[in-house]
Write a protein that holds these residues in place. Structure first.
Motif, PDB file in Angstrom:
ATOM      1  N   SER A 139       0.841  -1.198   0.000  1.00  0.00           N
ATOM      2  CA  SER A 139       0.000   0.000   0.000  1.00  0.00           C
ATOM      3  C   SER A 139       0.878   1.250   0.000  1.00  0.00           C
ATOM      4  O   SER A 139       0.628   2.210  -0.738  1.00  0.00           O
ATOM      5  CB  SER A 139      -0.927   0.004   1.218  1.00  0.00           C
ATOM      6  OG  SER A 139      -1.802  -1.095   1.197  1.00  0.00           O
ATOM      7  N   TYR A 143       1.505   3.891  -3.059  1.00  0.00           N
ATOM      8  CA  TYR A 143       1.231   5.298  -2.774  1.00  0.00           C
ATOM      9  C   TYR A 143       2.433   6.168  -3.148  1.00  0.00           C
ATOM     10  O   TYR A 143       2.276   7.231  -3.764  1.00  0.00           O
ATOM     11  CB  TYR A 143       0.882   5.489  -1.301  1.00  0.00           C
ATOM     12  CG  TYR A 143       0.655   6.943  -0.939  1.00  0.00           C
ATOM     13  CD1 TYR A 143      -0.488   7.611  -1.369  1.00  0.00           C
ATOM     14  CD2 TYR A 143       1.595   7.662  -0.206  1.00  0.00           C
ATOM     15  CE1 TYR A 143      -0.699   8.948  -1.071  1.00  0.00           C
ATOM     16  CE2 TYR A 143       1.397   8.997   0.096  1.00  0.00           C
ATOM     17  CZ  TYR A 143       0.248   9.641  -0.335  1.00  0.00           C
ATOM     18  OH  TYR A 143       0.054  10.967  -0.047  1.00  0.00           O
ATOM     19  N   ASN A 147       2.854   9.262  -5.693  1.00  0.00           N
ATOM     20  CA  ASN A 147       3.102  10.552  -5.045  1.00  0.00           C
ATOM     21  C   ASN A 147       4.581  10.690  -4.693  1.00  0.00           C
ATOM     22  O   ASN A 147       4.977  10.620  -3.528  1.00  0.00           O
ATOM     23  CB  ASN A 147       2.247  10.673  -3.776  1.00  0.00           C
ATOM     24  CG  ASN A 147       0.761  10.643  -4.071  1.00  0.00           C
ATOM     25  OD1 ASN A 147       0.160  11.653  -4.397  1.00  0.00           O
ATOM     26  ND2 ASN A 147       0.185   9.454  -3.971  1.00  0.00           N
ATOM     27  N   SER A 150       5.803  12.854  -1.788  1.00  0.00           N
ATOM     28  CA  SER A 150       5.249  12.563  -0.465  1.00  0.00           C
ATOM     29  C   SER A 150       6.273  12.794   0.643  1.00  0.00           C
ATOM     30  O   SER A 150       7.477  12.590   0.456  1.00  0.00           O
ATOM     31  CB  SER A 150       4.779  11.104  -0.414  1.00  0.00           C
ATOM     32  OG  SER A 150       4.461  10.720   0.902  1.00  0.00           O
ATOM     33  N   ASN A 224      -0.327  10.529   8.111  1.00  0.00           N
ATOM     34  CA  ASN A 224      -1.176   9.538   7.453  1.00  0.00           C
ATOM     35  C   ASN A 224      -2.023   8.788   8.464  1.00  0.00           C
ATOM     36  O   ASN A 224      -1.652   8.640   9.625  1.00  0.00           O
ATOM     37  CB  ASN A 224      -0.340   8.580   6.604  1.00  0.00           C
ATOM     38  CG  ASN A 224       0.679   7.795   7.414  1.00  0.00           C
ATOM     39  OD1 ASN A 224       0.475   6.620   7.716  1.00  0.00           O
ATOM     40  ND2 ASN A 224       1.795   8.429   7.794  1.00  0.00           N
ATOM     41  N   VAL A 257      -2.658  11.480   3.597  1.00  0.00           N
ATOM     42  CA  VAL A 257      -3.322  10.302   3.051  1.00  0.00           C
ATOM     43  C   VAL A 257      -4.041   9.516   4.151  1.00  0.00           C
ATOM     44  O   VAL A 257      -3.579   9.454   5.289  1.00  0.00           O
ATOM     45  CB  VAL A 257      -2.321   9.384   2.313  1.00  0.00           C
ATOM     46  CG1 VAL A 257      -1.227   8.870   3.259  1.00  0.00           C
ATOM     47  CG2 VAL A 257      -3.028   8.207   1.637  1.00  0.00           C
ATOM     48  N   PHE A 259      -5.349   5.663   4.463  1.00  0.00           N
ATOM     49  CA  PHE A 259      -5.471   4.296   3.960  1.00  0.00           C
ATOM     50  C   PHE A 259      -6.679   3.667   4.654  1.00  0.00           C
ATOM     51  O   PHE A 259      -6.653   3.444   5.862  1.00  0.00           O
ATOM     52  CB  PHE A 259      -4.209   3.483   4.280  1.00  0.00           C
ATOM     53  CG  PHE A 259      -2.942   4.027   3.666  1.00  0.00           C
ATOM     54  CD1 PHE A 259      -2.621   3.745   2.345  1.00  0.00           C
ATOM     55  CD2 PHE A 259      -2.079   4.820   4.412  1.00  0.00           C
ATOM     56  CE1 PHE A 259      -1.448   4.234   1.776  1.00  0.00           C
ATOM     57  CE2 PHE A 259      -0.918   5.315   3.860  1.00  0.00           C
ATOM     58  CZ  PHE A 259      -0.594   5.032   2.535  1.00  0.00           C
ATOM     59  N   HIS A 282      -5.275  12.770   0.167  1.00  0.00           N
ATOM     60  CA  HIS A 282      -5.502  11.571  -0.640  1.00  0.00           C
ATOM     61  C   HIS A 282      -6.231  10.503   0.174  1.00  0.00           C
ATOM     62  O   HIS A 282      -6.041  10.390   1.389  1.00  0.00           O
ATOM     63  CB  HIS A 282      -4.171  10.999  -1.140  1.00  0.00           C
ATOM     64  CG  HIS A 282      -3.353  11.969  -1.936  1.00  0.00           C
ATOM     65  ND1 HIS A 282      -3.767  12.452  -3.144  1.00  0.00           N
ATOM     66  CD2 HIS A 282      -2.155  12.546  -1.679  1.00  0.00           C
ATOM     67  CE1 HIS A 282      -2.848  13.289  -3.622  1.00  0.00           C
ATOM     68  NE2 HIS A 282      -1.869  13.371  -2.744  1.00  0.00           N
ATOM     69  N   MET A 284      -6.925   6.301  -0.052  1.00  0.00           N
ATOM     70  CA  MET A 284      -6.474   5.085  -0.741  1.00  0.00           C
ATOM     71  C   MET A 284      -7.148   3.874  -0.106  1.00  0.00           C
ATOM     72  O   MET A 284      -6.950   3.583   1.074  1.00  0.00           O
ATOM     73  CB  MET A 284      -4.953   4.975  -0.647  1.00  0.00           C
ATOM     74  CG  MET A 284      -4.358   3.878  -1.492  1.00  0.00           C
ATOM     75  SD  MET A 284      -2.552   4.083  -1.545  1.00  0.00           S
ATOM     76  CE  MET A 284      -2.118   2.679  -2.569  1.00  0.00           C
ATOM     77  N   LEU A 300      -5.103   6.439  -7.651  1.00  0.00           N
ATOM     78  CA  LEU A 300      -6.065   7.176  -6.840  1.00  0.00           C
ATOM     79  C   LEU A 300      -7.171   7.824  -7.660  1.00  0.00           C
ATOM     80  O   LEU A 300      -8.174   8.262  -7.109  1.00  0.00           O
ATOM     81  CB  LEU A 300      -5.337   8.234  -6.008  1.00  0.00           C
ATOM     82  CG  LEU A 300      -4.305   7.681  -5.009  1.00  0.00           C
ATOM     83  CD1 LEU A 300      -3.754   8.794  -4.135  1.00  0.00           C
ATOM     84  CD2 LEU A 300      -4.894   6.564  -4.156  1.00  0.00           C
TER      85      LEU A 300
END
Length: 527
Positions: A139, A143, A147, A150, A224, A257, A259, A282, A284, A300
């Motif tokens: 994951s 990602y 990105n 990031s 995140n 982000v 998740f 974001h 995800m 995404l």
């Protein structure tokens, strides 16, 4: 001098830029999913057969003779939890080499079946690392591919999990939420970049856990989030209350982000957009169940998930028009990955390195493309409500209603139930629309009895209802007489084998029925 410049340049790099280098090799491997999907699955099947050939189950079904998929499908029967439960119970008591080699010490607790309040899904050491942790790592890998700018590792990850407890009296053996098993066994290095502290993350009392998480994370640089949307929203609501801020990105300005997985994100999307209005936030999606880690949103801009093909999970698929044949003795058309068609609805069947063999997981999927294989989750093989992770099934509903009727003298003629999604305070509930043949002597008592019985027979519903923190007491709306017949007539489904869907994860049917409930009854045309 050259070496000094390299050292200086390395020191100036962000932690994310440094950490990203560790994902490069895997990012290259993931490209095989586009061109070699079927070959990856053949490798997985060969691995599973070789590893489990000397287990009790492997000897019984001749794993050692399997040379290809046709051999596997011919030798090994389709299974459900009921068929494997006896084996799993013995594993929980410490028996070795039953469904998977060695002793399996961890069991993920999930919602029950017709016969049991809870299911206990084995999580082997191999499955823990090569399925569940592999999915978490991928994951992040995917990602970062999407990105490259990031800064995810320059702050903390807020990972929301459940709790666990000892498995009988076996040493180092645990039973509990999959997320708690993952946190308990996680690489200590990961704890350097995650919050809350382990003791808080594994608390069983969600009200206390939420309070402590909010206090522990309020001043951290959270970049995140990982967890189930409904429960995460409850935690974030408390963070906002403590902070006194209007938006979450004022508390955590570098948040980038979320998740998420476990339940559909659609009902929560608007609330998260209002909570986190920043344009570069974001979301995800992952498909991580107690039984395995199956899919990741690799793009995404595309809601479809990439099917993860090299984790120690072998996939098969039953076309939904064939599904009713299961358990009847009729031949069922089951296809491996190479046999799926885009746009067709399938029930998913898995064989895993946790010892689940041709296991009908209960989820339905539809492929949107084949190079790479990408899919969307279309629902469950049975009527259910799983808007908040409660996984309420029809059997639960029937047993709950029978109990409430018995205690109050009521008779239920028709019913359906659907979720009422979260309001601005993070509150939600189930709404039941019931047409009574005989009204209960006390409607409030009827609702309370139904609610408590559902908690008694479904551990996931019980957990979500804990102290009314998120899932509130259920609501009952009394339907006028003949409402459901009028609805079936409108749909052209009155009579015959057509039935009112008992539970729905969306509100489409419920809202139609509620509108009709306020209207004048349709005329009786001598049906």
């Amino acid at each position: 001098m050259h070496s000094d410049k390299q050292s200086s340049s390395f020191a100036e790099m962000s932690l994310t830029a440094i950490a990203s280098r560790f994902f490069l090799a895997r990012q290259k491997e993931l490209k095989r999913h586009t061109t070699e999907g079927e070959a990856l699955q053949q490798e997985v099947l060969a691995y599973l057969m070789q590893k489990a050939r000397d287990t009790e189950y492997g000897r019984r079904y001749l794993f050692g003779t399997v040379k290809n998929y046709d051999d596997f499908a011919q030798n090994v029967p389709l299974t459900t939890y009921e068929e494997l439960k006896g084996y799993i119970d013995r594993m929980r008591h410490g028996e070795r080499d039953v469904l998977w080699p060695g002793q399996v010490k961890w069991f993920a607790k999930s919602s029950g079946t017709t016969n049991d309040k809870s299911k206990f899904i084995p999580v082997s050491h191999s499955g823990l690392h090569n399925v569940h942790y592999a999915g978490g790592k991928d994951s992040v890998a995917l990602y970062l591919m999407n990105n490259p700018k990031s800064r995810i590792f320059d702050g903390k990850a807020l990972i929301l999990g459940g709790s666990h407890s000892p498995n009988f009296n076996l040493p180092d053996s645990l039973v509990g939420d999959l997320s708690a098993i993952l946190i308990e066994n996680i690489n200590p290095m990961v704890n350097l970049v995650r919050v809350p502290k382990k003791q808080t993350a594994l608390l069983a009392d969600f009200e206390l856990k939420r309070e402590r998480i909010a206090h522990e994370t309020l001043t951290k640089n959270v970049t995140n989030l990982s967890g189930v949307p409904s429960w995460m929203l409850s935690v974030l609501t408390r963070v906002m209350e403590l902070s006194g801020r209007q938006h979450l990105d004022e508390v955590w300005p570098h948040l980038e982000v979320f998740f998420h997985g476990g339940v559909a994100f659609t009902p929560y999307r608007q609330q998260y957009s209002e909570l986190i209005p920043k344009a570069d936030m974001h979301y995800m999606e992952t498909y991580n169940a107690s039984e395995g880690f199956f899919g990741i949103q690799s793009d995404l801009s595309d809601p479809a998930l990439l099917l993860m093909l090299d984790y120690g999970v072998f996939y098969e698929f039953i076309p939904m028009e064939e599904f009713d044949k299961l358990g009847t003795g009729q031949a069922v058309n089951v296809v491996p990955l190479s046999g799926v068609e885009v746009g067709r609805n399938y029930a998913m069947v898995i064989s895993t390195s946790c010892g689940l063999w041709r296991y009908v997981i209960g989820d339905t999927v539809m492929f949107t493309q084949k190079k790479p294989y990408k899919f969307v989750i279309t629902g469950r093989t049975k009527s259910f409500i799983n808007a908040f992770g409660e996984e309420l099934i029809v059997d639960n509903a029937e047993r709950g209603l029978a109990y409430a009727c018995q205690q109050t003298g009521a008779e239920v003629q028709e019913y359906t139930a659907a979720p009422v999604f979260m309001d601005e305070k993070g509150k939600c509930r189930h709404q039941w629309l019931i047409e009574f043949a005989r009204m209960p002597d006390d409607m409030q008592r009827f609702a309370s009895l139904l609610d408590h019985k559902l908690q008694e027979i479904n551990s996931d519903y019980e957990a979500k209802r804990y102290k009314d923190i998120t899932l509130q007491p259920l609501q009952i709306v009394v339907a006028r007489q003949q409402l459901f017949n009028d609805w079936l007539r409108m749909k052209g489904k009155l009579g015959g084998q057509h039935k009112v869907p008992r539970l729905s994860n969306s509100r489409k049917m419920m809202d139609e029925l509620l509108r009709m409930n306020e209207e004048k009854p349709a005329a009786n045309n001598n049906e």
